[in-house]
Design an enzyme around this catalytic site. Structure first.
Site, PDB file in Angstrom:
ATOM      1  N   HIS A  26     -23.734  50.029  -0.684  1.00  0.00           N
ATOM      2  CA  HIS A  26     -24.006  48.605  -0.874  1.00  0.00           C
ATOM      3  C   HIS A  26     -23.407  48.199  -2.220  1.00  0.00           C
ATOM      4  O   HIS A  26     -23.562  48.907  -3.206  1.00  0.00           O
ATOM      5  CB  HIS A  26     -25.510  48.334  -0.891  1.00  0.00           C
ATOM      6  CG  HIS A  26     -26.175  48.547   0.424  1.00  0.00           C
ATOM      7  ND1 HIS A  26     -25.974  47.716   1.502  1.00  0.00           N
ATOM      8  CD2 HIS A  26     -27.049  49.507   0.839  1.00  0.00           C
ATOM      9  CE1 HIS A  26     -26.693  48.152   2.527  1.00  0.00           C
ATOM     10  NE2 HIS A  26     -27.347  49.231   2.152  1.00  0.00           N
ATOM     11  N   CYS A  53     -23.528  50.930   5.532  1.00  0.00           N
ATOM     12  CA  CYS A  53     -24.838  51.544   5.737  1.00  0.00           C
ATOM     13  C   CYS A  53     -25.164  51.610   7.230  1.00  0.00           C
ATOM     14  O   CYS A  53     -24.538  52.352   7.972  1.00  0.00           O
ATOM     15  CB  CYS A  53     -25.894  50.804   4.926  1.00  0.00           C
ATOM     16  SG  CYS A  53     -27.405  51.760   4.678  1.00  0.00           S
TER      17      CYS A  53
END
Length: 503
Positions: free
Chosen positions: A439, A326
């Protein structure tokens, strides 16, 4: 309702334990926390964002996480500022004062959500936050006694004896409550006890006489491999000095988010996971991971200022594997653009330049569950990862564009349970640097084992045997172990009396 004398006394784990106990006893049970402040979040099947504490509590209750279990999530972005997420969607950024004034508007929403949970379940286990004795916040409270009043809920107060001063903290908390609040407290729990219970018992009796509330359990100190916010925060401050075959360095960003991504890595035998921060050298690990961030530009500037950025680049030259997740993926690129100042007053910052990608911040936040397969890549030119199925969730404000010659890392096949034809992430030609928005990608044990075994083979060491169970199965065992420890050390008959209104 489970309240505590302070943060980190064990409210989240005890809430999870009660959820599993009630589930084992045949009840439909659901966790609830009106307001959570955390950088670790989760995306539901509907693409809504919620705190991870209620996710593991839902897992303990053997139900799917739903955003109504945590309708308000505060994600700190800077000192005294936070992104306010209401029912899974971004409401806006607020200062502490602005949010304090805004809170009364949320009470009717909380009442409606709680009533919905109450009518569709046998038991709702509510978790408080911090301490109910924050007298300066009492008038606008919606998470401790304010929530107990909304739900008309009895309260169990938890104290942490491992820190010392448990009797003073319990007595002081009770004395600072108003009489109407004090009458809600039906029992006291002592958590994290080590030692001889007989030595403690006289103190318990004296406390009961002072506050006229029974102590209904003393929970022994025990470590559990559960993604509890407090234990994860503690691990960020620790440095592991144990000898191991494989060393993984995770960069401890000031605004690190979703460090639950590394739970499985920390469980792998022979793997040493260290969180590297200011005034610490990365050294020569086998792998570096740059995690997610709630303030990507600010954290990238931090890496540059403290010298960690330069050190990462130097370690890269040795062929060490580097991964970004991310915000960490965004940092690995050539530059990050923020023309609308979504995250920072600065419009542009140079990245680490290890991946030929560029990120442009946008005001619309992406929150989605995804699944797919890793493309036909070789990490470190040796580790075959192609075809491994992965799933996870995205939480980000930016869009990242790959350069003309760089390849994506993952083929996305499903987004929010609908088929798609998309790609995620990037990987360099040598397979030494890769990034992804997913994630939870390291929750896939097949991928983790491939990487660890590849690193072992690179060092000429024997590989590890494949596990026969998933991360979900490992967690489920821990929830049952947690429930067993709590059940054996708490007066469950009295708990059920509280539920029946007889206490």
């Amino acid at each position: 309702m489970v309240q505590g004398t302070a943060s980190s006394v064990g409210k989240s784990l005890l809430t999870a334990a009660l959820c599993r106990i009630f589930n084992e006893d045949g009840y439909r049970v659901v966790p609830f926390k009106s307001q959570n402040m955390a950088l670790n979040s989760f995306v539901t099947e509907e693409g809504l964002e919620m705190g991870r504490a209620q996710v593991f509590q839902a897992e303990a209750a053997r139900i799917k996480p739903q955003v109504k279990m945590n309708p308000i999530l505060l994600k700190p972005t800077a000192d005294s500022h936070a992104q306010v997420i209401i029912q899974g969607a971004v409401h806006g950024n607020m200062t502490a004062q602005e949010y304090h004034q805004f809170k009364p508007q949320l009470k009717s929403m909380l009442r409606d959500i709680y009533l919905d949970l109450e009518t569709s379940n046998d038991i709702v286990v509510i978790e408080g936050a911090g301490s109910p004795a924050e007298i300066n916040l009492r008038d606008q409270d919606i998470v401790n006694m304010g929530m107990a009043e909304i739900a008309d809920s009895p309260v169990i107060l938890v104290g942490d004896i491992d820190r010392g001063g448990v009797f003073a903290s319990l007595y002081g908390t009770i004395m600072l409550l108003e009489e109407s609040e004090r009458s809600r407290v039906k029992g006291i729990l002592i958590n994290k006890f080590r030692g001889d219970l007989k030595i403690l018992e006289p103190g318990l009796k004296m406390l009961e006489e002072l506050i006229n509330i029974p102590v209904i359990g003393v929970i022994p100190y025990e470590r559990f491999d559960i993604e509890d916010e407090d234990s994860l925060s503690d691990r960020l401050q620790q440095k592991n000095h144990q000898e191991s075959d494989i060393s993984i360095a995770i960069i401890r960003l000031p605004h690190i988010s979703n460090f639950t991504d590394f739970h499985l890595l920390e469980q792998m035998e022979g793997v040493n996971v260290n969180y590297i921060g200011r005034n610490q050298s990365i050294g020569r690990p086998d792998m570096i991971i740059i995690p997610g961030s709630k303030n990507t530009i600010g954290d990238l500037k931090y890496l540059q200022e403290v010298g960690l950025a330069a050190e990462i680049i130097e370690v890269h030259k040795t062929g060490t594997m580097i991964c970004g997740i991310c915000g960490g993926y965004q940092m690995l690129g050539n530059r990050i653009l923020d023309p609308n100042h979504v995250e920072s007053p600065e419009g542009e910052i140079q990245g680490l330049g290890l991946l030929d990608v560029e990120t442009n911040f946008e005001s619309e936040k992406v929150t989605t569950q995804v699944s797919g397969k890793i493309l036909d890549h070789k990490l470190l030119e040796e580790i075959e990862c192609g075809g491994i199925e992965v799933k996870g969730y995205e939480i980000h404000m930016g869009r990242t564009l790959r350069g003309a010659t760089i390849k994506p890392f993952v083929k996305i096949e499903e987004r929010l349970s609908k088929p798609v034809d998309d790609f995620d992430g990037a990987i360099n030609e040598a397979g030494t640097v890769f990034g992804t928005y997913l994630h939870g990608i390291f929750d896939e044990i097949s991928l983790v084992e491939k990487i660890i075994n590849g690193l072992l083979m690179k060092k000429g060491l024997p590989t590890i045997q494949q596990r026969n169970c998933s991360l979900e199965e490992l967690k489920d065992r821990e929830y049952s172990r947690l429930a067993k420890v709590v059940r054996e050390n708490i007066d469950m008959k009295y708990i059920y009396k509280i539920l029946e209104g007889e206490a």
